[in-house]
Enzyme design. Structure first.
Site, PDB file in Angstrom:
ATOM      1  N   SER A 625     -55.818   3.281  55.336  1.00 49.07           N
ATOM      2  CA  SER A 625     -54.617   2.487  55.072  1.00 49.07           C
ATOM      3  C   SER A 625     -53.537   2.806  56.096  1.00 49.07           C
ATOM      4  O   SER A 625     -52.729   1.945  56.430  1.00 49.07           O
ATOM      5  CB  SER A 625     -54.117   2.692  53.647  1.00 49.07           C
ATOM      6  OG  SER A 625     -53.576   3.960  53.484  1.00 49.07           O
ATOM      7  N   ARG A 672     -55.260   2.905  37.649  1.00 48.46           N
ATOM      8  CA  ARG A 672     -55.867   3.552  36.492  1.00 48.46           C
ATOM      9  C   ARG A 672     -55.288   4.957  36.340  1.00 48.46           C
ATOM     10  O   ARG A 672     -54.918   5.579  37.351  1.00 48.46           O
ATOM     11  CB  ARG A 672     -57.383   3.634  36.669  1.00 48.46           C
ATOM     12  CG  ARG A 672     -58.042   2.262  36.784  1.00 48.46           C
ATOM     13  CD  ARG A 672     -59.522   2.365  37.058  1.00 48.46           C
ATOM     14  NE  ARG A 672     -59.793   3.206  38.202  1.00 48.46           N
ATOM     15  CZ  ARG A 672     -60.521   4.306  38.165  1.00 48.46           C
ATOM     16  NH1 ARG A 672     -61.055   4.722  37.042  1.00 48.46           N
ATOM     17  NH2 ARG A 672     -60.738   4.993  39.272  1.00 48.46           N
ATOM     18  N   ASP A 698     -54.322  -1.269  33.318  1.00 45.24           N
ATOM     19  CA  ASP A 698     -55.686  -1.788  33.366  1.00 45.24           C
ATOM     20  C   ASP A 698     -55.568  -3.281  33.618  1.00 45.24           C
ATOM     21  O   ASP A 698     -55.254  -4.051  32.712  1.00 45.24           O
ATOM     22  CB  ASP A 698     -56.409  -1.505  32.042  1.00 45.24           C
ATOM     23  CG  ASP A 698     -57.823  -2.081  32.071  1.00 45.24           C
ATOM     24  OD1 ASP A 698     -58.207  -2.698  33.108  1.00 45.24           O
ATOM     25  OD2 ASP A 698     -58.545  -1.935  31.071  1.00 45.24           O
ATOM     26  N   PHE A 699     -55.797  -3.658  34.849  1.00 44.72           N
ATOM     27  CA  PHE A 699     -55.537  -5.056  35.206  1.00 44.72           C
ATOM     28  C   PHE A 699     -56.565  -6.020  34.618  1.00 44.72           C
ATOM     29  O   PHE A 699     -56.437  -7.223  34.703  1.00 44.72           O
ATOM     30  CB  PHE A 699     -55.355  -5.262  36.705  1.00 44.72           C
ATOM     31  CG  PHE A 699     -56.482  -4.783  37.592  1.00 44.72           C
ATOM     32  CD1 PHE A 699     -57.806  -4.888  37.233  1.00 44.72           C
ATOM     33  CD2 PHE A 699     -56.171  -4.254  38.843  1.00 44.72           C
ATOM     34  CE1 PHE A 699     -58.818  -4.469  38.085  1.00 44.72           C
ATOM     35  CE2 PHE A 699     -57.179  -3.832  39.700  1.00 44.72           C
ATOM     36  CZ  PHE A 699     -58.502  -3.931  39.314  1.00 44.72           C
ATOM     37  N   HIS A 717     -62.059  -7.858  46.506  1.00 48.21           N
ATOM     38  CA  HIS A 717     -63.450  -7.795  46.985  1.00 48.21           C
ATOM     39  C   HIS A 717     -64.304  -6.805  46.184  1.00 48.21           C
ATOM     40  O   HIS A 717     -65.503  -6.779  46.312  1.00 48.21           O
ATOM     41  CB  HIS A 717     -63.498  -7.499  48.497  1.00 48.21           C
ATOM     42  CG  HIS A 717     -63.208  -6.090  48.877  1.00 48.21           C
ATOM     43  ND1 HIS A 717     -63.618  -5.558  50.086  1.00 48.21           N
ATOM     44  CD2 HIS A 717     -62.563  -5.094  48.229  1.00 48.21           C
ATOM     45  CE1 HIS A 717     -63.227  -4.295  50.160  1.00 48.21           C
ATOM     46  NE2 HIS A 717     -62.584  -3.997  49.062  1.00 48.21           N
TER      47      HIS A 717
HETATM   48  C1  LIG Z   1     -60.634  -0.448  46.826  1.00 49.42           C
HETATM   49  S1  LIG Z   1     -59.389   0.359  45.956  1.00 49.42           S
HETATM   50  C2  LIG Z   1     -57.972  -0.286  46.736  1.00 49.42           C
HETATM   51  C3  LIG Z   1     -56.862   0.671  46.693  1.00 49.42           C
HETATM   52  C4  LIG Z   1     -55.668   0.358  47.568  1.00 49.42           C
HETATM   53  N1  LIG Z   1     -55.036  -0.893  47.224  1.00 49.42           N
HETATM   54  C5  LIG Z   1     -56.027   0.440  49.032  1.00 49.42           C
HETATM   55  O1  LIG Z   1     -55.919  -0.529  49.728  1.00 49.42           O
HETATM   56  O2  LIG Z   1     -56.411   1.529  49.438  1.00 49.42           O
HETATM   57  C6  LIG Z   1     -59.440  -0.368  44.381  1.00 49.42           C
HETATM   58  C7  LIG Z   1     -58.478   0.206  43.377  1.00 49.42           C
HETATM   59  O3  LIG Z   1     -58.635  -0.518  42.160  1.00 49.42           O
HETATM   60  C8  LIG Z   1     -58.368   0.384  41.107  1.00 49.42           C
HETATM   61  N2  LIG Z   1     -58.882  -0.142  39.827  1.00 49.42           N
HETATM   62  C9  LIG Z   1     -60.172  -0.288  39.469  1.00 49.42           C
HETATM   63  N3  LIG Z   1     -60.258  -0.774  38.211  1.00 49.42           N
HETATM   64  C10 LIG Z   1     -59.003  -0.961  37.782  1.00 49.42           C
HETATM   65  C11 LIG Z   1     -58.441  -1.460  36.580  1.00 49.42           C
HETATM   66  N4  LIG Z   1     -59.222  -1.881  35.563  1.00 49.42           N
HETATM   67  N5  LIG Z   1     -57.117  -1.513  36.477  1.00 49.42           N
HETATM   68  C12 LIG Z   1     -56.331  -1.108  37.501  1.00 49.42           C
HETATM   69  N6  LIG Z   1     -56.793  -0.624  38.665  1.00 49.42           N
HETATM   70  C13 LIG Z   1     -58.126  -0.540  38.793  1.00 49.42           C
HETATM   71  C14 LIG Z   1     -59.056   1.627  41.578  1.00 49.42           C
HETATM   72  O4  LIG Z   1     -58.563   2.759  40.860  1.00 49.42           O
HETATM   73  C15 LIG Z   1     -58.712   1.651  43.038  1.00 49.42           C
HETATM   74  O5  LIG Z   1     -57.535   2.368  43.279  1.00 49.42           O
END
Ligand SMILES: C[S@@+](CC[C@H](N)C(=O)[O-])C[C@H]1O[C@@H](n2cnc3c(N)ncnc32)[C@H](O)[C@@H]1O
Length: 806
Positions: A625, A672, A698-699, A717
């Protein structure tokens, strides 16, 4: 010295240069620094008779023959190993008849010499864009230059040639004498003989014309291309030029922020009254605020030298080109993406508008046709260090592959390397090709002139070739093996990152023994690893045989500000390899192989992995990032974004970077609980006080807060379509009126990176990469519309979404 050779010296008026001669290296050098060939003899020809002697000598001794004038062709065919090279440079006379506006030009003259002589009388023909380019090679392949829209291609102004055939006959060819041969030499290259004199019709030009470069910053590239496309659609023949995608030079006339950065320069010229030109060119010059506008009255001979500061002789060169049948917005997106991620500052791409007089010549008037395309794109990869070759070539090929769908299907032989018989056929089309083969059989049945874009006298030989090549002239099985070796390259890199070789070299070159001790390795085996990696640009040996860092190996070091070392180690983790070993399972069943291999999903696995593995994951994500954020912030202005929610901000520092740059903004990082617990400390350290909150979420249910701007950085993705649409819906519901969603993703556009990342998402996560259209559908399903798509200089793309009812 064999007696025949000594008599050759005596028989010719020019001279013979052999290995060991003090000038041998000078005369065998060509423009493309990748070519380092050693002919047996260089015959410096002073007359057609010398040319005939040289040809006879090569034939007698069964030696390959090459012909050299400017030596600019990227193929390097001007000089071949163990050959007789006919060097025409001594035959560089230029005689101008100002009354009849005619020029007689020797086969060894270059454009600098020709233009200078003709300009004494305010005359010119369309000529090469670099002055040291040979008149002969350029003209025989057709001849593209700034004047082409006004006076057609160089070959369109050719009246006759004097040519030495394979049998040593000296012939004249024109519309009325040997007319079939004259038809063939205009586009058919050097296949039929060695042209020793060209006769041209000249046209009044200059001596002062309106011309120069208008330089624009990277963020305007896409709009500028569109503007240029639309402007050229109705531009008069007098307008010449090109868009030049270059890196701005480190010169005082370039503002500091743009130096060394990819910029786009509209090279504009007007070949008519200067006052008129100022009016006609105005829409291109007044488009957006340029970094620099240097369009002014300029001597035509200086205009001809405009590109020279960025075209140094002796660089490594690898070129591709296509005539474009159209220039739709998707093609523009590809051009932007590749030119903004150009791997070398020397590399340049020219987008040349065609049409005008060039397009009005009858397609069948001569061997060269291809007059219908509105644009010609020329990708010229140039770089200095031979160690970068692999990377440069693969960038060029990927760029070329991306624009190929918009091609007319022809090929421009003057602008490309040896791409195989298929491409040569495509350049002429089947009918003209057959006619050229017949001409070749008549004038050169033994293919003495084979060192060129060759038309073999036996057409069958060409027919077989495409079956074995990958369409680019590479032997297909070898091309496949090279791709299969990708696993070895990736693994070797991951191990080098794990062994921390790059960190050990930060202080300067080390001996292999020192490195082996520091990294805990067997010296000989470590040497082999480094030797293999050095072939793909990582690590190099000094003259004292020490190991040193290269630009690529430097970013493997954790100490580098743009380090991808942790990413390399993460990709090298056993669990990633185990998951990929079961790719077939994913392909057969459409589900993530990782779940099968580990008996758990990636999210659960991440939450329960060992502290060391967890730390590596955090470090890799933060590292990625760090440099991707910069490209996002450069592409999108968050000022006025109000309260920003970074949904699943994870380990990214994007929100911190956004808020740090604008004190009027506040935000909340949502993720999370397992993640928020980890990142709270880091967020506190950023010192943004109560402007930045961290909240559990929790989205898949809903977002806990409303926001003006919702960022979804690399989140969609991870999920299949249903889940991704659900997340977008939760975001839309949390959007304050008039708010926007900023989703950051790689888009599937047919390029390698996104397509293979898509497999990674399949194997690890059950997610997927999407095209712009698929994204639009997903947004639509969630009550949103994509208002804007913004490219960045990295592979990431920003999709700006608004609520449908907004
Ligand atoms: C690929 S990472 C992207 C993180 C960040 N935006 C980045 O660009 O580095 C996906 C993120 O989605 C979060 N995530 C997965 N399931 C989730 C949920 N049900 N509610 C909220 N966040 C969640 C994970 O904890 C993780 O931090």
């Amino acid at each position: 010295m064999p007696s025949d050779e000594s008599t050759l010296d005596n028989r010719i008026q020019g001279s013979v240069v052999r290995p060991g001669d003090p000038h041998y290296d000078e005369y065998r050098k060509v423009f493309n620094g990748m070519i380092d060939r050693r002919p047996s003899l260089i015959v410096r020809c002073a007359s057609p008779a010398d040319v005939a002697e040289g040809i006879a000598h090569a034939r007698r001794h069964g030696l390959p023959l090459s012909v050299r004038s400017g030596g600019h062709g990227v193929t390097g065919d001007a000089v071949l190993d163990d050959s007789v090279c006919l060097d025409l440079r001594p035959m560089n006379s230029v005689t101008i008849d100002p009354d009849r506006r005619r020029a007689l030009v020797g086969g060894g003259a270059n454009w600098g010499e020709f233009d200078a002589a003709a300009q004494e009388y305010g005359l010119a023909v369309t000529g090469g864009r670099i002055r040291s380019t040979g008149v002969a090679g350029l003209t025989l392949g057709s001849g593209s230059g700034w004047l082409e829209r006004k006076f057609g291609l160089t070959c369109d102004s050719l009246l006759s040639v004097e040519l030495v055939t394979a049998d040593g006959d000296v012939l004249r060819a024109s519309e009325t004498e040997n007319s079939e041969l004259f038809w063939g030499v205009r586009g058919g290259g050097g296949n039929f003989g060695v042209v020793t004199t060209f006769e041209f019709q000249l046209h009044p030009v200059g001596p002062q014309v309106l011309g120069g470069l208008v330089m624009y910053p990277p963020f305007q590239v896409a709009d500028l291309i569109r503007q240029f496309r639309d402007f050229m659609a109705t531009a008069p023949d007098e307008v010449g030029g090109a868009l030049a995608f270059i890196s701005a030079p480190d010169e005082p006339f370039v503002p500091e922020f743009a130096r060394g950065k990819p910029v786009v320069g509209a090279t504009l010229a007007y070949f008519g009254p200067i006052e008129e030109g100022i009016e006609v060119l105005r829409p291109m010059r007044e488009f957006g605020p340029p970094v620099r506008d240097m369009v002014a009255p300029i001597a035509y001979t200086d205009l001809q030298g405009l590109l020279e500061p960025s075209n140094h002789e002796g660089m490594q060169n690898y070129w591709k080109a296509e005539f474009l049948a159209e220039l739709p917005d998707e093609a523009i997106d590809h051009i932007v993406r590749f030119t903004q991620t150009v791997p070398s500052r020397l590399t340049q791409t020219l987008l040349m508008p065609l049409g005008g007089a060039l397009a009005r010549v009858d397609n069948n008037a001569m061997a060269f046709g291809q007059r219908e395309a509105p644009f010609n794109i020329h990708i010229m990869s140039m770089w200095e260090d031979a160690a970068d070759t692999e990377r440069q070539i693969s960038w060029t090929r990927e760029f070329h592959r991306a624009v190929q769908p918009y091609s007319t299907g022809g090929a421009y032989l003057n602008f490309i390397g040896n791409e195989g018989g298929d491409r040569i056929k495509a350049a002429f089309g089947p009918e003209k090709y057959e006619r050229l083969v017949r001409l070749k059989r008549r004038y050169d049945p033994s293919n003495v002139f084979a060192g060129n874009q060759n038309i073999p006298p036996q057409a069958e030989a060409v027919e077989e070739e495409p079956k074995e090549t990958d369409g680019q002239g590479h032997f297909a099985p070898l091309a496949v093996l090279e791709l299969l070796n990708g696993m070895w390259v990736a693994r070797a890199l991951q191990v080098a990152a794990h062994l921390r070789i790059a960190e050990q070299l930060a202080g300067g070159p080390r001996t292999l023994t020192e490195l082996a001790t520091e990294c805990g390795c067997d010296p000989a085996a470590l040497g082999r690893l480094i030797s293999a990696l050095s072939t793909v640009g990582f690590f190099a040996r000094t003259a004292e045989d020490k190991i040193q860092q290269t630009p690529l190996s430097a970013v493997l070091s954790d100490d580098h500000p743009q380090s991808v070392g942790a990413v390399a180690r993460l990709f090298g983790s056993n669990w990633q390899w185990q998951a990929w070993s079961q790719l077939e399972h994913s392909v057969r069943n459409g589900e993530p192989a990782l779940d099968q291999v580990l008996g758990t999903s990636l999210l659960e696995f991440l939450d329960t992995m060992s502290p060391d593995d967890g730390a590596l994951f955090d470090q890799a994500m933060t590292g990625l990032s760090r440099f991707l954020n910069r490209t996002i912030l450069n592409a999108y202005d968050f000022s006025g974004a109000g309260r920003i929610a970074d949904v699943s901000g994870g380990h990214s520092t994007l929100l911190i970077d956004i808020l740090a740059g604008d004190p009027s903004l506040s935000g909340v990082l949502l993720d999370r609980p397992a993640i928020t617990a980890k990142v709270r400390g880091r967020v506190r350290e950023a010192g943004l006080g109560d402007r930045l909150d961290v909240v559990d979420c929790d989205f898949l249910r809903s977002l806990p807060e409303q926001a003006d701007t919702i960022v979804l950085n690399r989140v969609l993705h991870d999920w299949d379509d249903d889940a991704a649409a659900g997340i977008l819906r939760a975001c839309r519901d949390a959007l304050r009126p008039g708010g926007r969603i900023v989703a950051v993703e790689q888009l599937m556009t047919g390029d390698k990176r996104a397509a293979f990342l898509d497999l990674q998402m399949l194997v690890l996560r059950g997610g997927r990469e999407r095209s712009r259209e698929e994204m639009a559908e997903l947004f639509g399903r969630s009550g949103l519309r994509i208002a804007e798509t913004i490219n960045t200089t990295s592979p990431m793309c920003l999709l700006i979404g608004h609520a449908l009812d907004d």
